[in-house]
Design a protein around this motif. Sequence first.
Motif, PDB file in Angstrom:
ATOM      1  N   ALA A 182      -2.335  15.103  10.704  1.00  0.00           N
ATOM      2  CA  ALA A 182      -3.046  16.322  10.750  1.00  0.00           C
ATOM      3  C   ALA A 182      -3.872  16.442   9.553  1.00  0.00           C
ATOM      4  CB  ALA A 182      -1.989  17.696  10.691  1.00  0.00           C
ATOM      5  N   LEU A 183      -5.373  16.874   9.890  1.00  0.00           N
ATOM      6  CA  LEU A 183      -6.014  17.269   8.789  1.00  0.00           C
ATOM      7  C   LEU A 183      -6.327  18.574   8.595  1.00  0.00           C
ATOM      8  CD1 LEU A 183      -8.119  16.025   6.789  1.00  0.00           C
ATOM      9  CD2 LEU A 183      -9.823  15.967   8.801  1.00  0.00           C
ATOM     10  N   PHE A 184      -6.387  19.353   7.400  1.00  0.00           N
ATOM     11  CA  PHE A 184      -6.556  20.701   6.976  1.00  0.00           C
ATOM     12  C   PHE A 184      -7.701  20.818   6.363  1.00  0.00           C
ATOM     13  CE2 PHE A 184      -1.887  19.914   7.432  1.00  0.00           C
ATOM     14  CZ  PHE A 184      -1.657  21.041   8.400  1.00  0.00           C
ATOM     15  N   LEU A 209       6.709  22.593   4.632  1.00  0.00           N
ATOM     16  CA  LEU A 209       6.918  23.968   5.016  1.00  0.00           C
ATOM     17  C   LEU A 209       5.356  24.586   5.656  1.00  0.00           C
ATOM     18  CD1 LEU A 209       8.965  26.141   5.855  1.00  0.00           C
ATOM     19  CD2 LEU A 209       8.587  27.048   3.545  1.00  0.00           C
ATOM     20  N   VAL A 210       4.503  24.267   4.723  1.00  0.00           N
ATOM     21  CA  VAL A 210       3.269  24.969   5.010  1.00  0.00           C
ATOM     22  C   VAL A 210       2.448  24.389   5.994  1.00  0.00           C
ATOM     23  CG1 VAL A 210       0.741  25.395   4.045  1.00  0.00           C
ATOM     24  CG2 VAL A 210       2.717  25.568   2.433  1.00  0.00           C
ATOM     25  N   ARG A 211       2.758  23.063   6.149  1.00  0.00           N
ATOM     26  CA  ARG A 211       2.194  22.048   7.403  1.00  0.00           C
ATOM     27  C   ARG A 211       2.538  22.609   8.619  1.00  0.00           C
ATOM     28  NH1 ARG A 211       3.181  18.027  10.380  1.00  0.00           N
ATOM     29  NH2 ARG A 211       1.833  16.341  11.109  1.00  0.00           N
ATOM     30  N   THR A 212       4.252  22.588   8.534  1.00  0.00           N
ATOM     31  CA  THR A 212       4.658  23.369   9.805  1.00  0.00           C
ATOM     32  C   THR A 212       4.117  24.474  10.318  1.00  0.00           C
ATOM     33  OG1 THR A 212       6.505  21.965   9.503  1.00  0.00           O
ATOM     34  CG2 THR A 212       7.169  23.691  10.883  1.00  0.00           C
ATOM     35  N   PHE A 213       4.299  25.520   9.464  1.00  0.00           N
ATOM     36  CA  PHE A 213       3.570  26.758   9.716  1.00  0.00           C
ATOM     37  C   PHE A 213       2.117  26.906  10.255  1.00  0.00           C
ATOM     38  CE2 PHE A 213       0.668  30.304   7.928  1.00  0.00           C
ATOM     39  CZ  PHE A 213       0.939  31.170   8.746  1.00  0.00           C
ATOM     40  N   LEU A 214       1.332  25.978   9.667  1.00  0.00           N
ATOM     41  CA  LEU A 214      -0.140  26.018  10.006  1.00  0.00           C
ATOM     42  C   LEU A 214      -0.316  25.194  11.388  1.00  0.00           C
ATOM     43  CD1 LEU A 214      -2.069  25.069   6.736  1.00  0.00           C
ATOM     44  CD2 LEU A 214      -1.783  27.274   7.855  1.00  0.00           C
ATOM     45  N   LEU A 215       0.581  24.501  11.791  1.00  0.00           N
ATOM     46  CA  LEU A 215       0.683  23.682  12.983  1.00  0.00           C
ATOM     47  C   LEU A 215       1.202  24.598  14.223  1.00  0.00           C
ATOM     48  CD1 LEU A 215       1.627  20.077  12.114  1.00  0.00           C
ATOM     49  CD2 LEU A 215      -0.558  20.835  12.484  1.00  0.00           C
ATOM     50  N   LEU A 254      -2.929  29.632   2.481  1.00  0.00           N
ATOM     51  CA  LEU A 254      -2.193  28.395   2.854  1.00  0.00           C
ATOM     52  C   LEU A 254      -2.850  27.530   3.198  1.00  0.00           C
ATOM     53  CD1 LEU A 254       0.838  30.393   4.376  1.00  0.00           C
ATOM     54  CD2 LEU A 254       0.834  29.111   2.191  1.00  0.00           C
ATOM     55  N   VAL A 255      -3.981  27.746   4.172  1.00  0.00           N
ATOM     56  CA  VAL A 255      -4.857  26.648   4.568  1.00  0.00           C
ATOM     57  C   VAL A 255      -5.443  25.975   3.510  1.00  0.00           C
ATOM     58  CG1 VAL A 255      -6.904  26.130   6.087  1.00  0.00           C
ATOM     59  CG2 VAL A 255      -5.287  27.972   6.782  1.00  0.00           C
ATOM     60  N   CYS A 256      -5.990  26.871   2.232  1.00  0.00           N
ATOM     61  CA  CYS A 256      -6.508  26.111   1.296  1.00  0.00           C
ATOM     62  C   CYS A 256      -5.743  25.364   0.308  1.00  0.00           C
ATOM     63  CB  CYS A 256      -7.167  27.233   0.106  1.00  0.00           C
ATOM     64  SG  CYS A 256      -8.620  28.202   0.874  1.00  0.00           S
ATOM     65  N   SER A 282      -9.978  24.296  15.091  1.00  0.00           N
ATOM     66  CA  SER A 282     -10.136  25.889  14.588  1.00  0.00           C
ATOM     67  C   SER A 282      -9.769  25.770  13.171  1.00  0.00           C
ATOM     68  CB  SER A 282      -8.349  26.420  15.150  1.00  0.00           C
ATOM     69  OG  SER A 282      -8.442  27.337  14.565  1.00  0.00           O
ATOM     70  N   ALA A 283     -10.827  26.041  12.439  1.00  0.00           N
ATOM     71  CA  ALA A 283     -10.766  25.897  10.893  1.00  0.00           C
ATOM     72  C   ALA A 283      -9.949  27.107  10.280  1.00  0.00           C
ATOM     73  CB  ALA A 283     -12.269  25.982  10.525  1.00  0.00           C
ATOM     74  N   TYR A 284      -9.677  28.024  11.181  1.00  0.00           N
ATOM     75  CA  TYR A 284      -9.105  29.227  10.465  1.00  0.00           C
ATOM     76  C   TYR A 284      -7.499  28.856  10.726  1.00  0.00           C
ATOM     77  CZ  TYR A 284      -7.154  33.992   9.731  1.00  0.00           C
ATOM     78  OH  TYR A 284      -6.441  34.884   9.481  1.00  0.00           O
ATOM     79  N   GLY A 285      -7.381  28.310  12.053  1.00  0.00           N
ATOM     80  CA  GLY A 285      -5.962  27.860  12.395  1.00  0.00           C
ATOM     81  C   GLY A 285      -5.673  26.960  11.272  1.00  0.00           C
ATOM     82  N   GLY A 286      -6.356  26.167  10.762  1.00  0.00           N
ATOM     83  CA  GLY A 286      -5.991  25.351   9.671  1.00  0.00           C
ATOM     84  C   GLY A 286      -5.594  23.847   9.982  1.00  0.00           C
TER      85      GLY A 286
END
Length: 310
Positions: A182-184, A209-215, A254-256, A282-286
């Motif tokens: 995944a690319l953020f 944890l941050v990655r899982t939330f964003l996905l 969190l995306v940042c 989705s950029a906002y989705g992250g």
Amino acid sequence: MSHVPGSEPPATGSISSLAAGAAPIVTPEAVVLDFERAGVASRTLAFTIDILALGVTILLLALLAGALGVAAEGAGAAVFAAVASLASLVIWFTAFETLWRGRTLGKAALGLRVVSADGTSERFQQAFLRAAVGLIDFLFPPVGFTAVVSCMLSPRDQRLGDLAAGTLVVRERSAQKVVAPALFPPPPGYERYAASLDVNALDDETYGLVRTFLLRCPSLSQAARDHLAVRIANPVATRMGHTPPGWLHPHLFLVCVAAGWQRAHGGPAPPLPPPVGQPSGSAYGGAYVHPAPPIARPAPPPPPPPPYGR
């Protein structure tokens, strides 16, 4: 950090969770984030392995002391041996879980790990409190009865030590067998801010944890998304020693953070371009995930929440 209207305020004290059952973080929709809690049987076997390993270690130290001519006799020696044995239990579990990210020899053999209730790594204070209360869990007669009963009665399989320390024991091997790249990318307009973040204080588990939330964001309602964003962003910002701007939504923060982490650690290759006429993601989705199909670009983010509280 900020409190999103309609969500719980961030937990205070120990960060509050992970993991055959419920979710690491309790959300308005009981969202589960990738973790499976360990059961009583596997935890008992892991504890047995640790006790055997500790017993062998103490025996070797006793033989070494005897070889060096160090000896003690009488009632004083018996009291000293009892106190030293209890102290060694606390030191053993505290040291291993602190230095080995929630693992001991037994837990590593069974694929288990101790985590904070919100999924971040266990801290020293939590490991010590968990081990100290463990003397009641495991040694209070009948041996082990208190730990087994408290785990069975707890909705999240927590013994008294876990309840006191705010921790969970999870199965790390079964949490996610295949991890999709995944690319953020930083949200548009936030590139400089993401590049300025110092993510060196974060570990792999926190980023996970941050990655899982964003996905998971595309599958969450707005209320659940805001609730989780606040619960995760607070401890992440604290660990970084960073105070986000008051106008910055926790989700965007969190995306940042994810973008900064991938920049610092060499994230996955950029995603392949979508077919002609298809939205790029989705950029906002992250996240851009492969081989997931492209996601339509969402509407602009809602107005920023109130300033981050302290």
